[in-house]
Write a protein that holds these residues in place. Sequence first.
Motif, PDB file in Angstrom:
ATOM      1  N   ALA A  46       0.826  -1.154  -0.020  1.00 18.76           N
ATOM      2  CA  ALA A  46       0.092   0.083  -0.250  1.00 18.76           C
ATOM      3  C   ALA A  46       0.739   1.350   0.042  1.00 18.76           C
ATOM      4  CB  ALA A  46      -0.901  -0.160   1.118  1.00 18.76           C
ATOM      5  N   ARG A  47       1.855   1.285   0.723  1.00 23.65           N
ATOM      6  CA  ARG A  47       2.772   2.429   0.993  1.00 23.65           C
ATOM      7  C   ARG A  47       3.550   2.708  -0.770  1.00 23.65           C
ATOM      8  NH1 ARG A  47       8.142   2.849   2.574  1.00 23.65           N
ATOM      9  NH2 ARG A  47       8.810   4.677   3.441  1.00 23.65           N
ATOM     10  N   ALA A  48       3.908   1.564  -1.032  1.00 22.48           N
ATOM     11  CA  ALA A  48       4.845   1.617  -2.305  1.00 22.48           C
ATOM     12  C   ALA A  48       3.647   1.988  -3.474  1.00 22.48           C
ATOM     13  CB  ALA A  48       5.194   0.202  -2.726  1.00 22.48           C
ATOM     14  N   LYS A  49       2.569   1.650  -3.460  1.00 19.17           N
ATOM     15  CA  LYS A  49       1.369   2.201  -4.405  1.00 19.17           C
ATOM     16  C   LYS A  49       1.458   3.569  -4.317  1.00 19.17           C
ATOM     17  CE  LYS A  49      -2.117  -0.209  -4.766  1.00 19.17           C
ATOM     18  NZ  LYS A  49      -3.411  -1.181  -4.380  1.00 19.17           N
ATOM     19  N   ALA A  50       1.172   3.975  -3.212  1.00 21.14           N
ATOM     20  CA  ALA A  50       1.133   5.584  -2.951  1.00 21.14           C
ATOM     21  C   ALA A  50       2.255   6.375  -3.430  1.00 21.14           C
ATOM     22  CB  ALA A  50       0.979   5.951  -1.479  1.00 21.14           C
ATOM     23  N   GLN A  51       3.516   5.867  -3.234  1.00 17.33           N
ATOM     24  CA  GLN A  51       4.892   6.372  -3.810  1.00 17.33           C
ATOM     25  C   GLN A  51       5.005   6.338  -5.297  1.00 17.33           C
ATOM     26  OE1 GLN A  51       7.452   3.892  -1.236  1.00 17.33           O
ATOM     27  NE2 GLN A  51       8.430   5.890  -0.560  1.00 17.33           N
ATOM     28  N   LEU A  52       4.534   5.295  -5.990  1.00 23.80           N
ATOM     29  CA  LEU A  52       4.521   5.074  -7.184  1.00 23.80           C
ATOM     30  C   LEU A  52       3.713   5.892  -8.097  1.00 23.80           C
ATOM     31  CD1 LEU A  52       6.161   3.474  -9.438  1.00 23.80           C
ATOM     32  CD2 LEU A  52       4.162   1.520  -9.229  1.00 23.80           C
ATOM     33  N   ALA A  53       2.463   6.079  -7.244  1.00 22.45           N
ATOM     34  CA  ALA A  53       1.153   7.095  -7.940  1.00 22.45           C
ATOM     35  C   ALA A  53       1.803   8.282  -7.760  1.00 22.45           C
ATOM     36  CB  ALA A  53      -0.002   6.749  -6.906  1.00 22.45           C
ATOM     37  N   GLU A  54       2.375   8.906  -6.609  1.00 17.79           N
ATOM     38  CA  GLU A  54       2.927  10.240  -6.702  1.00 17.79           C
ATOM     39  C   GLU A  54       4.139  10.290  -7.792  1.00 17.79           C
ATOM     40  OE1 GLU A  54       5.511  13.449  -6.305  1.00 17.79           O
ATOM     41  OE2 GLU A  54       6.149  11.565  -5.916  1.00 17.79           O
ATOM     42  N   CYS A 116       0.400   9.075   2.476  1.00 19.15           N
ATOM     43  CA  CYS A 116      -1.039   9.636   1.845  1.00 19.15           C
ATOM     44  C   CYS A 116      -1.263   8.800   0.324  1.00 19.15           C
ATOM     45  CB  CYS A 116      -0.979  10.924   1.750  1.00 19.15           C
ATOM     46  SG  CYS A 116      -2.382  11.731   0.892  1.00 19.15           S
ATOM     47  N   ASN A 117      -2.514   8.017   0.481  1.00 24.45           N
ATOM     48  CA  ASN A 117      -2.777   7.286  -0.781  1.00 24.45           C
ATOM     49  C   ASN A 117      -3.413   8.298  -1.697  1.00 24.45           C
ATOM     50  OD1 ASN A 117      -5.568   7.153  -0.284  1.00 24.45           O
ATOM     51  ND2 ASN A 117      -4.898   5.655   1.185  1.00 24.45           N
ATOM     52  N   PRO A 118      -3.484   7.906  -3.327  1.00 20.54           N
ATOM     53  CA  PRO A 118      -4.035   8.816  -4.194  1.00 20.54           C
ATOM     54  C   PRO A 118      -5.477   9.053  -3.510  1.00 20.54           C
ATOM     55  CG  PRO A 118      -2.986   6.957  -5.246  1.00 20.54           C
ATOM     56  CD  PRO A 118      -2.997   6.658  -3.593  1.00 20.54           C
ATOM     57  N   ALA A 119      -6.357   8.445  -3.116  1.00 22.36           N
ATOM     58  CA  ALA A 119      -7.541   8.573  -2.775  1.00 22.36           C
ATOM     59  C   ALA A 119      -7.782   9.704  -1.917  1.00 22.36           C
ATOM     60  CB  ALA A 119      -8.629   7.321  -2.397  1.00 22.36           C
ATOM     61  N   GLN A 120      -6.858   9.506  -0.781  1.00 22.28           N
ATOM     62  CA  GLN A 120      -6.763  10.552   0.179  1.00 22.28           C
ATOM     63  C   GLN A 120      -6.279  12.016  -0.288  1.00 22.28           C
ATOM     64  OE1 GLN A 120      -4.180   8.254   2.650  1.00 22.28           O
ATOM     65  NE2 GLN A 120      -5.732   8.185   4.479  1.00 22.28           N
ATOM     66  N   ALA A 121      -5.249  11.872  -1.317  1.00 23.88           N
ATOM     67  CA  ALA A 121      -4.696  13.125  -1.845  1.00 23.88           C
ATOM     68  C   ALA A 121      -5.697  13.804  -2.489  1.00 23.88           C
ATOM     69  CB  ALA A 121      -3.505  12.813  -2.766  1.00 23.88           C
ATOM     70  N   TYR A 150      -3.814  14.167   9.186  1.00 25.73           N
ATOM     71  CA  TYR A 150      -4.885  13.411   9.400  1.00 25.73           C
ATOM     72  C   TYR A 150      -4.863  12.052   8.402  1.00 25.73           C
ATOM     73  CZ  TYR A 150      -7.496  16.929  12.054  1.00 25.73           C
ATOM     74  OH  TYR A 150      -7.928  17.883  13.003  1.00 25.73           O
ATOM     75  N   ALA A 151      -4.103  12.348   7.352  1.00 22.68           N
ATOM     76  CA  ALA A 151      -4.090  11.054   6.516  1.00 22.68           C
ATOM     77  C   ALA A 151      -3.382   9.768   6.900  1.00 22.68           C
ATOM     78  CB  ALA A 151      -3.374  11.355   4.983  1.00 22.68           C
ATOM     79  N   THR A 152      -2.830  10.007   7.872  1.00 19.21           N
ATOM     80  CA  THR A 152      -2.111   8.893   8.640  1.00 19.21           C
ATOM     81  C   THR A 152      -3.111   8.169   9.572  1.00 19.21           C
ATOM     82  OG1 THR A 152      -1.253  10.066  10.394  1.00 19.21           O
ATOM     83  CG2 THR A 152       0.245   9.951   8.567  1.00 19.21           C
ATOM     84  N   ARG A 153      -4.314   8.498   9.721  1.00 16.98           N
ATOM     85  CA  ARG A 153      -5.117   8.169  10.810  1.00 16.98           C
ATOM     86  C   ARG A 153      -6.609   7.987  10.143  1.00 16.98           C
ATOM     87  NH1 ARG A 153      -5.066  12.959  14.590  1.00 16.98           N
ATOM     88  NH2 ARG A 153      -6.806  11.613  15.570  1.00 16.98           N
TER      89      ARG A 153
END
Length: 413
Positions: A46-54, A116-121, A150-153
């Motif tokens: 999940a963390r890697a997907k967020a980084q790759l999406a950014e 922070c994932n794409p949906a949160q962003a 807040y995105a971490t929670r």
Amino acid sequence: MTMLQQPQHPVLGAVVAVTAALEEVAEANPSFMATDQKAATLVEIARAKAQLAELELRVLAAADDVAAESAARDVAAWLHHHTRQRPEVLRADLRLAVALDRSYGLVAAAMRAGACNPAQALVIVNALDDLPADLDPEIKTKAEETLVAYATRFDPTQLRRLGRRILDVIAPEIAEAEEARRLAAEEAHARKKTRLTMRRVGDGTTRITAVVPDGAADRLATNLEAFASPRRDDGTRTETGEYLPYDRRLGRALCQMLETLDPTRLPIHGGDATTVIVTIDLDQLRTEAGIAQIVGGTPITAAEARRLACNANIIPAVLGGASEVLDLGRMQRFFTAAQRRALLLRSATCEAEGCDIPGTWAEAHHWIAWALGGNTDLDNAALLCSHHHHRAHDTAYLHERLPSGDIRFTRRR
């Protein structure tokens, strides 16, 4: 030196390395992983997907020249042609990429860190874009910092609710006036857009299409879910015993609701509408200054609350009058409707950590069992869906209340 002879850029090198690493585990079977390693892997993915999406968004924001090279309308259109992804998704990605590149660097940095994932962003960017155009830039930056934290929670749905009220947190001195102004504009827009059409299909059914204000939709959903809850056995299952899909349950629920309406209560005021809980005192309600809240629904202006008060129930406890009894101690075993409404105010969904089953489908649970001396009051109450209510009484599980208010279940070792 030609383009093909140029050294490989670090961004392209990183992407090539990622795909190469994935190819190395293409045949690896995760079935043989230890449970804790599976859990860690899912979180890291999940963390890697967020980084790759950014990274993808960062490249998109800088890729106008890619579109220009082939005269494409924009890089989203170019990418659709070359990768066959959904064009509307690519256009949304491009809009988010431009917003992060031009305005919201803190959100982009959080995605780069995997926090922070794409949906949160997307939710954060929309919330920031919805802030008043004349807002002090320092306040807007503070809003971005707070929402990123807040995105971490919180998940995207929770973030959206927090984003709508972010000024309450960072600038309470202007929050209520801005919220009232925004709600008034939304309600005026909703009244203009409201419509309903019914068209006979010709096969014994009628297609109903409606656009209604959010408050009206909330009241309709509350009423329909009373009939559509999977806890009910009448009309919620197929002939083979399986639960009907949610949309079919709602359709049947609408028919049941219409069939059970009391015609003697319909004239003049339209019967018994929703319960309105007002978050301001009675004087403010009378002067139409302030904000009200529909149980389990959206905030409304005091003017709208005043209109609803003509034909709806208002809980007088909130208005400073005589209150419904919410704490019954040992006198009664089962929670009352008033207590369930109070629980819905505390949590709109099942209180189990990570569960999003609507609170209207959930059950009131005694934290300390009634048979063991637990009181039937709010301090001893938890709102749990059927699944988690069963787990709460399952001796194979432990459950604890977290500081956030969520309830965490863990299997006994």
